[in-house]
Scaffold this motif. Sequence first.
Motif, PDB file in Angstrom:
ATOM      1  N   CYS A 119      24.932  -9.047  -4.223  1.00 55.46           N
ATOM      2  CA  CYS A 119      25.449 -10.102  -3.356  1.00 55.46           C
ATOM      3  C   CYS A 119      26.973 -10.027  -3.292  1.00 55.46           C
ATOM      4  CB  CYS A 119      25.000 -11.464  -3.877  1.00 55.46           C
ATOM      5  SG  CYS A 119      25.628 -12.860  -2.912  1.00 55.46           S
ATOM      6  N   TYR A 120      27.506 -10.048  -2.061  1.00 53.27           N
ATOM      7  CA  TYR A 120      28.948  -9.958  -1.847  1.00 53.27           C
ATOM      8  C   TYR A 120      29.428 -11.116  -0.974  1.00 53.27           C
ATOM      9  CZ  TYR A 120      28.850  -5.226  -3.755  1.00 53.27           C
ATOM     10  OH  TYR A 120      28.699  -4.141  -4.590  1.00 53.27           O
ATOM     11  N   MET A 121      30.591 -11.637  -1.311  1.00 53.73           N
ATOM     12  CA  MET A 121      31.214 -12.690  -0.524  1.00 53.73           C
ATOM     13  C   MET A 121      32.070 -12.063   0.574  1.00 53.73           C
ATOM     14  SD  MET A 121      33.783 -15.764  -1.715  1.00 53.73           S
ATOM     15  CE  MET A 121      35.182 -14.647  -1.962  1.00 53.73           C
ATOM     16  N   VAL A 122      31.911 -12.550   1.785  1.00 58.88           N
ATOM     17  CA  VAL A 122      32.703 -12.062   2.912  1.00 58.88           C
ATOM     18  C   VAL A 122      34.035 -12.813   2.898  1.00 58.88           C
ATOM     19  CG1 VAL A 122      32.806 -11.734   5.405  1.00 58.88           C
ATOM     20  CG2 VAL A 122      30.594 -11.621   4.219  1.00 58.88           C
ATOM     21  N   SER A 123      35.121 -12.127   2.508  1.00 52.41           N
ATOM     22  CA  SER A 123      36.427 -12.784   2.400  1.00 52.41           C
ATOM     23  C   SER A 123      37.339 -12.481   3.581  1.00 52.41           C
ATOM     24  CB  SER A 123      37.123 -12.388   1.086  1.00 52.41           C
ATOM     25  OG  SER A 123      37.226 -10.985   0.971  1.00 52.41           O
ATOM     26  N   ASN A 124      36.998 -11.473   4.373  1.00 53.46           N
ATOM     27  CA  ASN A 124      37.727 -11.219   5.624  1.00 53.46           C
ATOM     28  C   ASN A 124      36.731 -10.744   6.669  1.00 53.46           C
ATOM     29  OD1 ASN A 124      40.266 -11.022   7.145  1.00 53.46           O
ATOM     30  ND2 ASN A 124      39.765  -8.844   7.245  1.00 53.46           N
ATOM     31  N   GLU A 125      36.690 -11.440   7.793  1.00 55.44           N
ATOM     32  CA  GLU A 125      35.689 -11.191   8.828  1.00 55.44           C
ATOM     33  C   GLU A 125      36.395 -11.101  10.180  1.00 55.44           C
ATOM     34  OE1 GLU A 125      31.326 -13.069  10.101  1.00 55.44           O
ATOM     35  OE2 GLU A 125      32.817 -14.336   9.124  1.00 55.44           O
ATOM     36  N   GLY A 145      33.449 -26.592   3.526  1.00 56.49           N
ATOM     37  CA  GLY A 145      32.692 -25.398   3.882  1.00 56.49           C
ATOM     38  C   GLY A 145      32.592 -24.436   2.714  1.00 56.49           C
ATOM     39  N   LEU A 146      31.651 -23.539   2.800  1.00 55.05           N
ATOM     40  CA  LEU A 146      31.386 -22.582   1.730  1.00 55.05           C
ATOM     41  C   LEU A 146      31.474 -21.152   2.253  1.00 55.05           C
ATOM     42  CD1 LEU A 146      28.444 -24.531   0.112  1.00 55.05           C
ATOM     43  CD2 LEU A 146      30.558 -23.915  -1.057  1.00 55.05           C
ATOM     44  N   PRO A 147      31.699 -20.189   1.367  1.00 54.71           N
ATOM     45  CA  PRO A 147      31.829 -18.802   1.817  1.00 54.71           C
ATOM     46  C   PRO A 147      30.541 -18.274   2.449  1.00 54.71           C
ATOM     47  CG  PRO A 147      32.628 -19.064  -0.440  1.00 54.71           C
ATOM     48  CD  PRO A 147      31.918 -20.326  -0.087  1.00 54.71           C
ATOM     49  N   VAL A 199      36.200   0.012   6.596  1.00 54.82           N
ATOM     50  CA  VAL A 199      36.713   0.765   7.736  1.00 54.82           C
ATOM     51  C   VAL A 199      36.721  -0.115   8.984  1.00 54.82           C
ATOM     52  CG1 VAL A 199      36.211   2.684   9.312  1.00 54.82           C
ATOM     53  CG2 VAL A 199      36.119   3.040   6.835  1.00 54.82           C
ATOM     54  N   ARG A 200      35.774  -1.011   9.085  1.00 55.06           N
ATOM     55  CA  ARG A 200      35.688  -1.907  10.249  1.00 55.06           C
ATOM     56  C   ARG A 200      36.574  -3.146  10.097  1.00 55.06           C
ATOM     57  NH1 ARG A 200      31.850   0.045  13.453  1.00 55.06           N
ATOM     58  NH2 ARG A 200      30.180   1.321  12.536  1.00 55.06           N
ATOM     59  N   GLY A 201      37.301  -3.250   8.991  1.00 55.38           N
ATOM     60  CA  GLY A 201      38.217  -4.366   8.801  1.00 55.38           C
ATOM     61  C   GLY A 201      37.674  -5.517   7.992  1.00 55.38           C
ATOM     62  N   PHE A 202      36.442  -5.394   7.506  1.00 58.22           N
ATOM     63  CA  PHE A 202      35.852  -6.447   6.677  1.00 58.22           C
ATOM     64  C   PHE A 202      36.281  -6.270   5.229  1.00 58.22           C
ATOM     65  CE2 PHE A 202      33.038  -6.126  10.288  1.00 58.22           C
ATOM     66  CZ  PHE A 202      32.727  -7.451  10.586  1.00 58.22           C
ATOM     67  N   GLY A 221      27.475 -10.368  11.545  1.00 55.86           N
ATOM     68  CA  GLY A 221      26.142 -10.092  12.085  1.00 55.86           C
ATOM     69  C   GLY A 221      26.165  -9.261  13.352  1.00 55.86           C
ATOM     70  N   ALA A 222      27.337  -8.694  13.689  1.00 53.14           N
ATOM     71  CA  ALA A 222      27.464  -7.925  14.934  1.00 53.14           C
ATOM     72  C   ALA A 222      27.883  -6.486  14.682  1.00 53.14           C
ATOM     73  CB  ALA A 222      28.468  -8.603  15.857  1.00 53.14           C
TER      74      ALA A 222
END
Length: 325
Positions: free
Chosen positions: A83-89, A47-49, A70-73, A94-95
């Motif tokens: 462009c940013y990589m989502v490392s904590n979701e 899988g990829l980021p 602030v939302r924990g991301f 998308g919500a």
Amino acid sequence: MKILDFPSTTRTRVLAEKYGYDEFIVRRWFKFFGEDTIKIMETFEEGLPKYIRVNTIKIPEKELIKRLEVRGFRVDPTDIPYCYMVSNEPYSIGATPEYLMGYYYIMDKSSCVPPLVLAPKPGDLVVDLAASPGGKTTFLSMLMQNKGTVLAVEPQKERLQPLIDNVHRMGAMNVAVLNMDGRSIGKIREKVVGGVDKVLLDAPCTGEGIIHKDPSRKTDRDAKDLSFCSYLQKELILAAYDILKDGGELVYSTCSMAPEENEIVVDFLLEMRENVEVVEVEYGVEGLTIPELDLKWPEEIKKTRRLFPHIHRCSGFFIARIRKV
């Protein structure tokens, strides 16, 4: 259109069975990419980021990052601007209210590259062929600071509404959506004196580069699909080039790994049209020029670029920057 294929070996049979591929793909990849084929397949399996692209039409980058934190991301900058990589979701990226308000777009890092390479300026007339769902269209609008015009061309009626919705969500006020076949885009040439400034052609393709998102592509794409896509791509790239003004630029891209959809299509344009210049692209690695491709313009094709999942941590992708001189 001749589709390249190569003899089966014990190794390609074993790997095709191990990873669930049609051996047709594995045989070709080994010829094109050598030992990197295994790395590509393993990366697709792992899988990829996930990535997002900031929409500075609506919010400064730093402010968006703070709001997501602030939302924990956690989102980390990449080598690609905006462009940013989502490392904590903590929940779906998308919500968030920020997503719904159009502060960012969820799109692969590779997909951010073509608009940046095209580099439209405020006031330009830009055509985006095969535009839905609108990630690149709205990025073009952002780079143009909502000034000038982006003609977003989409041939399929069922894909129009997602495109329109994203244009509205992202605040792209300089976009006009056209429901037409990109091969007929020459009709606007009569309306635009001198031609258009820029064209983005992210062409319909077999999508071998997004197997990590859609594993069905391991087995449901064959030589007939490659031949169909390559023929369509050649028609589209000619139409796209022909509407350019002198000095105008075209970026051709696909999420395919197949040279029949990439280097060979650009080589075809060089053969069919005069005054075509391939311009260096700063992202990725050099395009394929192996003898089996039988390229007529290999030195020009070396200026095209590829992005690989195991190297660049994104979908497999091809980009060519072309200037009408």
